[in-house]
Structures are given as C-alpha cells and as structure tokens.
Enzyme design. Structure first.
Site: not given
Ligand code: F6P
Length: 528
Positions: A206, A212, A267-268, A353, A384, A492
C-alpha cells in the site's frame, strides 16, 4: 463517548458475571432443550453455533445493551456510509465498499463517490489476472507465464496467501507463490525450480515503502536478470498494487501493470482490493467475484440484522464477555482443514493489529483490557500439540472450531476430522469426572463452532467478512480505532539505526545488552 466501564450496562454485566458464576454450560444444556435452536445462526452455507458458551438469554440481552450504549448500530452505519471512522488518519474504512455489487448506490467519502475508482481498478486487475491465466498476457517470447510470485508483507501477504491456499481446489493452471520474510530464505524457497522467463512478480505494498518488500523486490529483479531476462523485458515480469502509483512507477512498473488500492483500505482488510491479485490469478475472475459476493452477503447481514440475531455482533460481544468479564487473555481459532492452515495467521493480524490499542478514539487511556491474543492452528494437528492446555490447563481459552462439511477429500477423511472437531468442543464443555485428579477434566470451557457447508469462494468470503466485523464490534464497544496501526508503523523505522551499525557504520548509544548483541553479531558476521 463516556468511559464504557462506568456505564450502567457494563456494571450490570459485572454483576451478572458474579451472579452466574455457579452455572455451568452443562447445567444450561440440561435446563434448556431449545438452547441450540436459539443460539445458532445461519447465513447461506455458514452456520455459527454459539450455544456452548457461558451465556444465557439474559447474558445476551445485557451484551446487546452494552453494544447499544456504545452506539454500535450508529458506528456500523458510519462505516457503511464511508464516514471518516479512522479518526487518527482522517480516513474512511472502505473494505465493505470493495465488495459492493455493480448496482450499489454511491459511497461518498469526503463528498466523493469512491465506487467508480474501486470498480475500475478491480476490473483492470481481474482482466490482468484472466489474461495471465489464458496466456494472452505473455512473456517476450510469446509464452504464457507459469508462475506468479507475490511479494508483500502483513496485510499485503496474509489475506491473499490464506485465501489462495483455502481455494486450492479452484486453482487454474497458473501457480502462485508468496514471499514475505526479508531473510531471503522464503524468497529462495518460493523461487526454487521456477523458470525466470516464465515467472511474474506481483509487488503488493500500500505504501510502497515497506523495507522488507522493497528488499525482496530488488532481489526478484536481480534473479530475473541472472536468469537471462533482458532489461527491456523486465517490466513485463512485474505488476504492482499500491496506493502510491508514483513509487511503483519509480521502481519501473509499467502503468498498465499498476493497480491502485484506496488509502481508505487498511492492509489487513485489503484482500478484496487488487491486493487480491494473486488470488485472482490463482482462481480466475469468476471465483474472485463469488468471493466478493460472499463478503457482501455478510455485510448485508451485519448492517441490517438486529443485534441479537447479528452473527458478527454476537460473536464479538461473546468475545468481550470472556475478555472483560472472565479475564480470558487469548482467543484460539482452529480450522479443521489443511486448506485453512493460514487462517489463524490472517486473523491474528486482522484482530491484533486492529484491536491492540490502549487509547480511545479521543486519546484517553482505555479503562479495560482490549484486543485478545489471537492464535491457533489447524485441526486435527493442534489436538496433538496445544489442546492439552485447553482441556486441563489453568487458563480460560475460548475456541472457535471451523469445520467444513464438503471438501474435495474422501468422505472418510472429512468425517474423521469433523468428528474430532465436534468431540473436542463437546469434551471441553462437558468435562469428565474421574477419581484420579490427573484424569479429571473440569469442563465448562467455551467454544463456537462454525460449520461450513462447502469451502467455496462465496463461503470463504462470508467467513472472512464475519471476522472483520467481529473485530469492529469489539473496537466499537471499547471506543478504540480498529483501522490504524501506529504501533507497527513505528516498528518500520526502528531497525534503521542498528542496520547501519551492522553494515559497519559508526556505533550509536544503546543499552548494554543491545550494544553487546550488536558487537557479537559484527564479530561473527562472516560476510563482513
Ligand atoms: O506491519 C505494519 C503494516 O503497516 C501492516 O499494517 C501492513 O499490512 C504491512 O505493514 C504492509 O504494509 P504495505 O502494504 O504498505 O507494504
């Protein structure tokens, strides 16, 4: 809003908790022959049985009063109308708008109808997915892509990963893979055996600033180059989903392969947007539309059913009953199918979150516990592993059992797993007497059972939207914001300073423990 814990509705529940402490669920079943009939609900192919809980009709009435005191019905309609319910970011929460059918009336956020853009980007993404599947969108040699690798993390990974696995029986010829972790190992595993010339990467972010995702995106581009994909062919191997088109363009994503998601979708909550591209590519547009239709069917129920008959509201309120009045700290989710193996992780992000908050919408500290620790694993494997604690541990852990009736598996397997789910829920509730203390089960341990007629795209949509609204119901009662995530936003940026030190940069002040760990890492780092 006044402090919810000071309201008459909250205090009535606290008294009710004391007054009913001696009544077990077993006693309630013995006294109420119509208990299941009254305490279950069904929406299309999803049946929710909430009768195995420490509740009576009086408990439910008190919980509904609490929700009304917290103005839940008004808050639900504010979400539906596209009002800026995410106050700290000044945004609406548009996940339900993403699922609206073509003939829906406008949803206006800040005076503008958001639906035309939502539809345009969805249709573009669905068309792209269908062309990928058919091979109409091909590589420079005119050959169809065989594999799509989604690169994203958190909400840009978990929803699509969960749904793509859940709908494996509906997959087209295109194989989809997911890489989220920045450790390199997950991307290597996803790429093992893939042909770079036939592989397309979907970059989902987003913000398009998540380190990452950018690290993995660069690694993917290097892998394509090393695999013989020429510079001029590279754009053909990438698509991107983001609310920041300019950042995706700067990475080199061609305009026709860029898909927008609204800022008003967290995002979620975003699997319903073009962030669902890997799911669209896995199952095709028709099944994705059925997934949206399932989500929308749950929205219609949630936004219109009276609270006592409203499944997300009832499940959310029962969760509050345990969290705030029984001291339960966690909530377990156990899907009885390998197809839903990623569901606990998706719900963990969705709920933790959203509801891991300690200030109210107006910035006051909350006066009660908020979000539960969400966790779980697939049944029967979990029996288990962690079920011992559920049966005989000292903690109260409410459980959601999720049981599909029809899957493509053989009847003997389906019946075996379902029998286990029903037996566990029954045993948790009934308990077992035995002269030997270590063989004794006290019982009275609550659970819900969600029975799913068929794990198809529509019913999966129902299920995921059910949990989204359940999460919202709880936030509405606590008066917290389920649509921001400042805690992880901060995370972040946290690693940046230390990363520069691990890269050989100047030492910065730290506590002794952190300084020693950094020094030891640098000493042992073989690539330094
Ligand atoms: O981990 C924090 C977060 O902002 C989440 O809310 C989100 O889903 C994820 O990082 C990824 O963010 P982006 O879609 O901006 O890469």
């Amino acid at each position: 809003m006044p402090d919810i814990t000071q309201t008459a509705a909250w205090q009535a529940l606290a008294r009710h908790r004391r007054d009913t402490a001696g009544i077990s669920i077993r006693d309630r079943f013995a006294a109420e022959p119509d208990r299941f009939a009254r305490m279950h609900g069904q929406i299309h192919g999803l049946l929710a049985d909430y009768s195995k809980n420490r509740i009576g009709e009086d408990t439910l009435s008190l919980l509904v009063s609490l929700a009304e005191t917290a103005r839940l019905p008004q808050k639900m309609q504010a979400v539906r109308r596209g009002e800026p319910v995410n106050a700290s970011e000044g945004r609406p929460a548009l996940h339900a708008a993403l699922r609206l059918p073509p003939d829906a009336p406008p949803v206006c956020a800040s005076g503008e109808n958001v639906l035309p853009e939502i539809r345009r980007e969805r249709e573009r993404a669905l068309d792209f997915a269908d062309r990928l599947i058919s091979g109409a969108y091909a590589n420079a040699d005119g050959l169809p892509f065989t594999d799509l690798v989604n690169i994203g993390i958190g909400g840009s990974d978990l929803g699509a990963r969960m749904a793509a696995a859940a709908l494996a029986p509906y997959h087209t010829r295109l194989r989809v893979h997911f890489a989220a972790n920045a450790d390199g190992a997950e991307l290597s595993a996803a790429l093992a055996g893939l042909d770079p010339r036939r592989t397309l990467f979907a970059l989902a972010s987003k913000s398009f600033t998540t380190p990452e995702t950018l690290l993995n995106a660069h690694a993917a581009r290097d892998w394509l180059r090393q695999g013989g994909v020429g510079e001029n062919e590279l754009p053909r191997h990438f698509a991107a989903v983001s609310a920041h088109a300019e950042a995706a363009a700067a990475f080199g994503i061609a305009a026709e392969n860029r898909f927008a998601m609204p800022e008003g979708v967290g995002g979620r909550y975003s699997v319903w947007s073009p962030v669902g591209l890997p799911l669209m590519a896995a199952v095709g547009s028709e099944h994705f539309r059925a997934f949206l239709a399932g989500g929308h069917a749950m929205d219609e129920h949630f936004f219109t059913a009276p609270l006592r008959r409203n499944l997300p509201a009832i499940l959310g309120l029962i969760g509050i009953w345990y969290n705030n009045f029984h001291g339960a700290q966690t909530h377990a989710v156990v899907p009885y199918t390998h197809l839903l193996r990623h569901l606990p992780a998706h719900l963990q992000q969705l709920d933790m979150e959203s509801n891991g908050k300690s200030v109210t919408q107006s910035g006051e500290p909350v006066a009660c516990d908020t979000g539960s620790i969400f966790w779980g694993g697939e049944g029967v494997n979990s029996q288990h592993a962690f079920f011992q604690l559920l049966h005989q541990g000292t903690r109260l852990v409410p459980v959601d059992f999720i049981v599909p009736v029809n899957t493509p598996e053989a009847a003997q397997n389906r019946r075996f797993t379902a029998a286990n789910a029903f037996a566990q829920a029954e045993a948790l509730m009934l308990g077992k007497t035995d002269p030997a203390p270590h063989r004794r089960f006290e019982g009275n341990r609550p659970s819900n059972t969600l029975l799913i007629d068929r794990l198809d795209p529509f019913t999966l949509g129902l299920l995921i939207a059910l949990y989204e609204h359940r999460t919202f119901v709880q936030a509405a009662v606590w008066d917290t914001n389920p649509f921001d995530q400042w805690g992880v936003q901060y995370g972040k940026t946290l690693a940046q300073t230390i990363l520069s030190e691990l890269d050989g940069g100047e030492n910065r002040p730290h506590d002794h423990s952190t300084a020693a760990l950094i020094a030891r890492f640098r000493q042992q780092d073989k690539s330094a």
